[in-house]
Design a protein around this motif. Structure first.
Motif, PDB file in Angstrom:
ATOM      1  N   VAL A 635      39.206  79.877  72.867  1.00  0.00           N
ATOM      2  CA  VAL A 635      38.311  79.531  73.973  1.00  0.00           C
ATOM      3  C   VAL A 635      37.096  78.769  73.454  1.00  0.00           C
ATOM      4  CG1 VAL A 635      36.796  80.460  75.771  1.00  0.00           C
ATOM      5  CG2 VAL A 635      39.093  81.401  75.465  1.00  0.00           C
ATOM      6  N   LYS A 636      36.572  79.183  72.317  1.00  0.00           N
ATOM      7  CA  LYS A 636      35.430  78.458  71.739  1.00  0.00           C
ATOM      8  C   LYS A 636      35.808  77.005  71.465  1.00  0.00           C
ATOM      9  CE  LYS A 636      33.356  82.536  69.558  1.00  0.00           C
ATOM     10  NZ  LYS A 636      33.115  83.239  68.269  1.00  0.00           N
ATOM     11  N   VAL A 657      37.492  72.178  65.506  1.00  0.00           N
ATOM     12  CA  VAL A 657      38.562  72.393  64.520  1.00  0.00           C
ATOM     13  C   VAL A 657      38.450  73.740  63.805  1.00  0.00           C
ATOM     14  CG1 VAL A 657      39.582  71.544  62.367  1.00  0.00           C
ATOM     15  CG2 VAL A 657      39.006  69.940  64.199  1.00  0.00           C
ATOM     16  N   PRO A 658      37.278  74.138  63.270  1.00  0.00           N
ATOM     17  CA  PRO A 658      37.195  75.437  62.584  1.00  0.00           C
ATOM     18  C   PRO A 658      37.577  76.619  63.484  1.00  0.00           C
ATOM     19  CG  PRO A 658      35.251  74.113  62.122  1.00  0.00           C
ATOM     20  CD  PRO A 658      35.992  73.406  63.196  1.00  0.00           C
ATOM     21  N   HIS A 659      37.273  76.514  64.747  1.00  0.00           N
ATOM     22  CA  HIS A 659      37.637  77.608  65.652  1.00  0.00           C
ATOM     23  C   HIS A 659      39.155  77.711  65.817  1.00  0.00           C
ATOM     24  CE1 HIS A 659      33.555  78.564  66.716  1.00  0.00           C
ATOM     25  NE2 HIS A 659      33.299  77.310  67.062  1.00  0.00           N
ATOM     26  N   LEU A 660      39.822  76.553  65.913  1.00  0.00           N
ATOM     27  CA  LEU A 660      41.287  76.598  65.994  1.00  0.00           C
ATOM     28  C   LEU A 660      41.882  77.123  64.688  1.00  0.00           C
ATOM     29  CD1 LEU A 660      42.680  73.492  67.924  1.00  0.00           C
ATOM     30  CD2 LEU A 660      42.762  75.905  68.550  1.00  0.00           C
ATOM     31  N   SER A 663      41.494  80.793  64.715  1.00  0.00           N
ATOM     32  CA  SER A 663      42.432  81.409  65.662  1.00  0.00           C
ATOM     33  C   SER A 663      43.803  81.579  65.022  1.00  0.00           C
ATOM     34  CB  SER A 663      42.526  80.577  66.948  1.00  0.00           C
ATOM     35  OG  SER A 663      43.335  79.431  66.774  1.00  0.00           O
ATOM     36  N   LEU A 664      44.215  80.614  64.214  1.00  0.00           N
ATOM     37  CA  LEU A 664      45.509  80.716  63.532  1.00  0.00           C
ATOM     38  C   LEU A 664      45.523  81.875  62.540  1.00  0.00           C
ATOM     39  CD1 LEU A 664      46.735  77.081  62.785  1.00  0.00           C
ATOM     40  CD2 LEU A 664      47.877  78.833  64.143  1.00  0.00           C
ATOM     41  N   LYS A 665      44.424  82.091  61.848  1.00  0.00           N
ATOM     42  CA  LYS A 665      44.356  83.223  60.901  1.00  0.00           C
ATOM     43  C   LYS A 665      44.505  84.547  61.633  1.00  0.00           C
ATOM     44  CE  LYS A 665      41.526  80.868  57.428  1.00  0.00           C
ATOM     45  NZ  LYS A 665      40.216  80.823  56.720  1.00  0.00           N
ATOM     46  N   TYR A 666      43.836  84.665  62.779  1.00  0.00           N
ATOM     47  CA  TYR A 666      43.973  85.905  63.554  1.00  0.00           C
ATOM     48  C   TYR A 666      45.384  86.039  64.126  1.00  0.00           C
ATOM     49  CZ  TYR A 666      38.919  86.727  63.331  1.00  0.00           C
ATOM     50  OH  TYR A 666      37.647  86.989  62.894  1.00  0.00           O
ATOM     51  N   HIS A 709      54.347  76.850  66.807  1.00  0.00           N
ATOM     52  CA  HIS A 709      53.856  76.019  67.908  1.00  0.00           C
ATOM     53  C   HIS A 709      52.330  75.902  67.868  1.00  0.00           C
ATOM     54  CE1 HIS A 709      57.754  75.666  69.899  1.00  0.00           C
ATOM     55  NE2 HIS A 709      57.948  76.934  69.599  1.00  0.00           N
ATOM     56  N   TYR A 710      51.665  77.026  67.537  1.00  0.00           N
ATOM     57  CA  TYR A 710      50.207  76.977  67.429  1.00  0.00           C
ATOM     58  C   TYR A 710      49.775  76.167  66.199  1.00  0.00           C
ATOM     59  CZ  TYR A 710      49.981  80.476  71.140  1.00  0.00           C
ATOM     60  OH  TYR A 710      50.093  81.130  72.345  1.00  0.00           O
ATOM     61  N   GLU A 711      50.565  76.245  65.117  1.00  0.00           N
ATOM     62  CA  GLU A 711      50.267  75.430  63.935  1.00  0.00           C
ATOM     63  C   GLU A 711      50.430  73.937  64.258  1.00  0.00           C
ATOM     64  OE1 GLU A 711      51.602  78.507  60.355  1.00  0.00           O
ATOM     65  OE2 GLU A 711      53.112  77.227  61.320  1.00  0.00           O
ATOM     66  N   ARG A 712      51.470  73.600  65.026  1.00  0.00           N
ATOM     67  CA  ARG A 712      51.693  72.211  65.421  1.00  0.00           C
ATOM     68  C   ARG A 712      50.565  71.722  66.327  1.00  0.00           C
ATOM     69  NH1 ARG A 712      56.264  72.903  67.785  1.00  0.00           N
ATOM     70  NH2 ARG A 712      57.364  72.945  65.802  1.00  0.00           N
ATOM     71  N   GLU A 713      50.083  72.600  67.173  1.00  0.00           N
ATOM     72  CA  GLU A 713      48.976  72.252  68.058  1.00  0.00           C
ATOM     73  C   GLU A 713      47.745  71.830  67.247  1.00  0.00           C
ATOM     74  OE1 GLU A 713      47.300  74.546  71.843  1.00  0.00           O
ATOM     75  OE2 GLU A 713      46.796  75.587  69.980  1.00  0.00           O
TER      76      GLU A 713
END
Length: 908
Positions: A635-636, A657-660, A663-666, A709-713
């Motif tokens: 969301v951030k 970018v850092p927020h995405l 999010s991937l780490k979580y 899919h989230y990594e591709r995003e």
């Protein structure tokens, strides 16, 4: 010495008498007999010797328990010599327990009340370890119906069948024939004072009755039919002993597969008009069911498989109610069994207005928060529906339905649940509860936990049933006392002290806020179409309209607040925010997750019992914590991307970018926590699931499947930022889009003219229907000319032949006005993706001169002869394309001058 012996004899005699108990009950009343047997078993466990009697013993020195129904001959006979105050015993299922000398009187307003009184006395014996010397208590339930449901349905479709079509067979539902399992479930229900059990199925009649006029309609073998008869009889008898009313649910209009094949028709077709053949078959099916199972109620779902309110009224008043009346006539019975009308996808107040004059024992039902649990502050148009129905004078039932945002993790916040039940009373006016399983509805009786032996949902989710039932009985319980009650429950289950119980309660109540708050503020829908705990894509957060936000959802399923796009606009314009905001919610869910983890950690060293289950609960707490952090970071990032849509400042994208990345780490943490502990996230594993991604063929049901899919995003986002930085003028050159490859089709109906899908064409031959802008993908197509008035009055029927697989391209007007056909909606039509038509393929793809913008959907058909019937309302039939070509979904961006251009392209 003689004196001492006499003293010892008197003492022994007193002890011996004290350990003998006589239970006086009417053995001919199943519910009273069941309560007496439960009492007897518990007393025997505590060392008492129990005898049964039909009448109170004369001058008995032993303890006596009299159980009976107020005003009955049996009760009067056994209380003739005493005086009891019955002024407070005035409500159905109420009871009072009082003692005089060596006798305890358990009096019920009715047989169920007597049963509940006996169970209350049994609980006191269990708690105190002995029969109380003196007791004086009375109680009665607030809610008239307190029920649970079981779906006789599966996670996937049966071969050759459609949605909801599941005959009752040992192969499909081995658990249905497990009498021991039924007894365990019914005992759980009566222990929680629940009095109704709903069985959900599309067309159960062809598994339970045979019709003289349609012998071929039966869907099961003779052997299975006999088993079904036996099990259904067993179930209704055992339920009746426990004061439980069995209610069979069915959808309309669905016919059995053998019936459909015999007459060469579909088993279900939303656009099919009511025809005499199907009406006769359905009416006779209901009549036979009522005649065969007179103590079973019916729950009627008029929506989803029927086309209009007019059809709903006709079907309910001319087929369903007459069918019930025919069954009563055959029984020579006048007492009407209850019929519950479900409001889903129908105008229930209109239907009830027409039905009440001809049938009085009607109930209404509506979903509490839709198909999720989101708030104890319901409002908006859905709340108005509840209020309308509850004002009719009949009992209105609040249905806690599906819980698509809660599965698969454990959920059990007593505080949230108590406030929700209070809202049912105070906001909706409901006075009955219909409760779905907390998770794994489509996979009942099991949970999604990955264990050596699969866990039973009723056992894992004990707190779910206990909490809803407790507050359905009494929603006004004192909060501080409730905290003590639940502390004790957890302490008993997990062998902790009071402090440990408090921390487990804390963990449940903190995690209990995460999914409700997240969905109500960011979700596309409250229904099965979205699996919240698998996450959402950034494209869905920044451009939800492309995914068709379910109308009324955000206005009804949470307190006043702002959606993400509205929040971003106000932030940019420096306007004052109103109500619950996205930034507030992500802060809160992260804090809830943090506090839950702290609480469960504090409880851990105090746990001494059921350690394996506690560890699973602990893991769920970690899962919620990881999910909250993952979602908050997404969301951030979305907030910064939406800010970029106003600022055109690429640094806003750089900051996202850092927020995405976080999010991937979580999310990786979530993958690790679930990989060895869960079989799936969602129990519906079909193409009906679309968000965050399609669930076609059972795929994309685990976090590990979603991670790539989230990594591709993220990779796409980084690439597009680079392209933006390299582009002249800050605009990335649009990708070249080629027209779709058309397919050869022979039209059977209609045989009219066609038109070229290009700028300047008047699709309805009128000035206002002139095409002004057309997506390049569509520019080789030939649309089918239709008469708009005929579409509004008769609908659209297409019959065609094709030598290859094809996709039909359909343009839906972006409007909710009745003159335009609404696009497919899986929330109201479970068969709404039968042809792969549920998703918007091209958003904002066409502009007409004075008509709403158009979104493109496609319907896939196999080679050969095909037919498609669409409902009433204007819709564009734009032609046919090759089904095997690759199609890129996108937002074309043909919007109004005051609309904001979508920025979801950044993630593709």
């Amino acid at each position: 010495m003689k004196y001492l012996s006499l003293l010892f004899l008197c003492f022994y005699s007193t002890i011996s008498s004290a350990q003998n108990v006589t239970i006086v009950r009417d053995a001919n009343v199943p519910r009273i007999q069941f309560g007496a047997e439960k009492l007897s078993n518990t007393l025997t466990e505590k060392g008492y010797t129990v005898t049964f009697s039909d009448k109170i013993p004369r001058k008995s020195k032993t303890s006596v328990i009299v159980i009976g129904e107020k005003g009955s001959a049996h009760w009067k006979k056994n209380t003739v010599k005493i005086s009891l105050d019955e002024t407070k015993l005035t409500k159905k299922e109420g009871y009072q327990i009082s003692s005089q000398k060596n006798t305890i009187y358990v009096e019920g307003f009715d047989a169920s009340g007597a049963l509940y009184g006996a169970l209350e006395l049994e609980e006191q014996i269990k708690t105190k370890g002995k029969l109380p010397l003196a007791i004086n208590k009375n109680d009665s339930p607030e809610m008239v119906l307190r029920g649970t449901c079981i779906g006789v349905q599966k996670p996937v479709y049966l071969e050759g069948r459609g949605v909801y079509e599941y005959p009752y067979t040992p192969k499909s539902f081995p658990w249905f024939y497990d009498k021991k399992l039924w007894i365990e479930y019914l005992d759980m229900m009566v222990d929680n004072r629940m009095n109704s059990l709903y069985l959900w199925n599309g067309h159960p009649f062809a598994s339970l009755v045979k019709l003289k006029d349609y012998p071929f309609a039966v869907e099961v073998s003779d052997e299975d039919f006999k088993k079904n008869e036996e099990v259904f009889q067993f179930l209704t008898e055992e339920a009746n002993k426990r004061g439980i009313w069995v209610i069979q649910m069915f959808y309309n209009i669905i016919v059995s597969k053998p019936f459909a094949e015999h007459y060469n028709i579909k088993t279900q077709d939303r656009e099919r008009p009511i025809v005499p053949l199907i009406a006769d078959y359905t009416r006779k099916s209901i009549a036979a069911f009522i005649e065969k199972y007179p103590n079973v109620g019916l729950l009627v779902a008029l929506g989803e498989a029927m086309g209009s309110t007019e059809d709903d009224v006709e079907w309910f008043t001319k087929t369903i109610i007459p069918g019930v009346q025919d069954g009563l006539k055959a029984l020579k019975q006048t007492q009407e069994p209850p019929i519950i009308l479900r409001s889903h996808d129908t105008d229930a107040p209109v239907v009830m207005e027409k039905a009440l004059p001809m049938y009085k024992n009607l109930y209404t039902m509506s979903k509490y928060n839709g198909e999720s649990l989101t708030t104890y502050q319901p409002r908006g148009p859905w709340a108005e529906t509840h209020k309308q129905l509850s004002s009719l004078g009949s009992i209105h039932i609040s249905n806690v339905h599906i819980l698509a945002n809660l599965e698969p993790f454990r959920y059990g916040s007593p505080d949230f649940i108590q406030k929700s039940v209070q809202a049912m009373h105070n906001v909706h006016g409901a006075n009955a509860l219909h409760l779905y399983p907390q998770a794994s509805y489509w996979d009942w009786p099991y949970t999604a936990d990955k264990t050596d032996k699969r866990l039973l949902e009723m056992e894992r989710d004990w707190i779910w049933y206990k909490a809803w039932a407790r507050y359905a009985w009494d929603s006004k319980r004192d909060r501080s006392e409730e905290i003590d009650f639940w502390d004790a429950q957890f302490a008993k289950k997990f062998g902790t002290d009071s402090e440990g119980g408090k921390n487990i309660l804390k963990a449940y109540e903190e995690t209990g806020e995460i999914a409700p708050k997240t969905l109500r503020r960011f979700g596309i829908t409250e229904g099965n179409r979205q699996t919240l705990l698998l996450g959402m894509f950034e494209s869905q957060l920044v451009n939800p309209a492309k995914w068709r936000v379910y109308p009324g959802f955000h206005e009804s399923c949470g307190p006043v607040g702002e959606l993400l796009l509205e929040y971003a606009k106000k932030e940019w314009n420096k306007e004052i925010h109103v109500g619950e905001t996205p930034s507030q919610i992500i802060e809160e869910i992260v804090q809830h997750g943090k506090l839950a983890v702290e609480a469960i950690e504090k409880a851990t060293p105090r746990v001494t019992k059921d350690i394996a289950e506690f560890n699973r609960l602990k893991n769920d707490t970690y899962c919620y914590h990881a999910f909250a952090n993952f979602f908050a970071e997404k969301v951030k990032a979305a907030m910064l991307v939406l800010r970029y849509s106003y600022s055109n400042d690429i640094t806003d994208l750089d900051k996202a970018v850092p927020h995405l990345e976080k999010s991937l780490k979580y999310y990786q943490e979530l993958v690790n926590l679930t990989k060895g502990t869960y079989l799936y996230a969602n129990s519906m594993q079909t193409a009906q699931r679309r968000i965050p991604i399609g669930g076609d063929d059972g795929f994309h049901k685990t976090w590990a499947e979603l991670l790539p899919h989230y990594e591709r995003e993220l990779a796409n986002f980084n690439r597009n930022i680079t392209l933006l930085k390299e582009a002249k003028g800050g605009k990335v050159k649009a990708k070249e889009v080629t027209p779709w490859k058309t397919a050869k089709v022979t039209m059977v109906t209609p045989k009219g003219t066609t038109y070229e899908v290009k700028e300047g064409t008047k699709v309805y031959g009128t000035a206002i229907s002139e095409l002004v802008k057309v997506a390049p993908e569509l520019q080789n197509l030939n649309g089918i000319s239709l008469v708009e008035d005929e579409q509004n009055t008769e609908g659209t029927i297409l019959k065609f032949k094709s030598p290859t697989d094809v996709k039909l391209v359909v343009g839906y007007f972006n409007s909710d006005q009745k003159r335009f056909l609404l696009p497919p909606s899986l929330e109201t039509n479970a068969a709404g993706n039968e042809y792969g038509q549920a998703e918007v393929i091209l958003a904002n793809a066409m502009n007409l001169k004075e008509l709403p913008r158009v979104n493109i959907h496609t319907y896939t058909f196999k080679a050969g002869e095909n037919e498609l019937t669409l409902g009433k309302g204007r819709v564009l039939i734009l032609g046919f394309i090759d089904a095997n070509q690759k199609i890129i979904t996108r937002d074309v961006g043909f919007i109004g001058k005051d609309d904001k251009e979508a920025v979801d392209w950044l993630f593709y």
